[in-house]
Motif scaffolding. Structure first.
Motif, PDB file in Angstrom:
ATOM      1  N   ALA A 199       0.810  -1.220   0.000  1.00  0.00           N
ATOM      2  CA  ALA A 199       0.000   0.000   0.000  1.00  0.00           C
ATOM      3  C   ALA A 199       0.845   1.274   0.000  1.00  0.00           C
ATOM      4  O   ALA A 199       0.344   2.351  -0.300  1.00  0.00           O
ATOM      5  N   SER A 200       2.125   1.170   0.320  1.00  0.00           N
ATOM      6  CA  SER A 200       2.971   2.369   0.408  1.00  0.00           C
ATOM      7  C   SER A 200       3.205   2.988  -0.961  1.00  0.00           C
ATOM      8  O   SER A 200       3.477   2.281  -1.936  1.00  0.00           O
ATOM      9  N   ARG A 201       3.102   4.310  -1.000  1.00  0.00           N
ATOM     10  CA  ARG A 201       3.310   5.054  -2.249  1.00  0.00           C
ATOM     11  C   ARG A 201       4.421   6.092  -2.122  1.00  0.00           C
ATOM     12  O   ARG A 201       5.108   6.380  -3.081  1.00  0.00           O
ATOM     13  N   SER A 202       4.573   6.694  -0.929  1.00  0.00           N
ATOM     14  CA  SER A 202       5.653   7.658  -0.706  1.00  0.00           C
ATOM     15  C   SER A 202       6.311   7.355   0.624  1.00  0.00           C
ATOM     16  O   SER A 202       5.750   6.645   1.461  1.00  0.00           O
ATOM     17  N   GLU A 203       7.529   7.913   0.803  1.00  0.00           N
ATOM     18  CA  GLU A 203       8.312   7.536   1.978  1.00  0.00           C
ATOM     19  C   GLU A 203       9.286   8.655   2.323  1.00  0.00           C
ATOM     20  O   GLU A 203       9.774   9.360   1.440  1.00  0.00           O
TER      21      GLU A 203
END
Length: 159
Positions: A111-115
């Motif tokens: 689900a991660s898109r940015s970090e």
């Protein structure tokens, strides 16, 4: 009408508040795990639109999972690999607007898109990283970076 300057000013004040809360939580506690755990919980409560927040600690030349809030995560990350390993190797904060565009991204949570990853430095030496993921692209900006770097500085003084 939405006023970006007013929002940014409020965001900066909110970071000042969470930094003060962190200091109050950790100032008299010498235990590293307790302080990292409370720091992760505090950020998880404070930040919106995130799906993972936690720490990776440097151990024998690699990053090892530490206290976190979110889904189960990758346990070990080699130096120089993925966003965390790259941040650790360069000792620089990395803000990635779209993790799918980052060469060698390690997908622990699909689900991660940015970090954003902030190196934890103590007495000039890397001891780990603070890692925060978001399910939306372009989640982290300069105000987040500055606020989280200050948060990390406060934290590392008690580690």
């Amino acid at each position: 009408m939405f006023n970006v300057e007013m929002y940014q000013g409020k965001k900066e004040k909110n970071y000042e508040l969470v930094q003060k809360q962190l200091f109050a939580l950790i100032e008299d506690e010498p235990n590293q795990i307790a302080n990292l755990s409370n720091a992760a919980a505090l950020l998880n409560q404070f930040l919106v639109e995130i799906n993972w927040v936690g720490f990776y600690l440097l151990e024998e030349g690699q990053l090892v999972l530490g206290p976190f809030q979110g889904l189960p995560a990758c346990v070990r990350i080699p130096m120089g690999k993925g966003v965390c390993g790259t941040s650790a190797a360069t000792k620089k904060t990395l803000r990635v607007d779209d993790v799918h565009q980052f060469p060698g991204h390690i997908a622990c949570d699909a689900a991660s898109r940015s970090e954003i990853v902030i190196p934890l430095m103590k007495e000039g030496k890397l001891i780990g990283v603070l890692d925060i993921d978001s399910p939306i692209t372009n989640r982290f900006d300069e105000v987040d970076q500055q606020g989280l770097e200050k948060f990390a500085d406060i934290l590392t003084k008690r580690l």
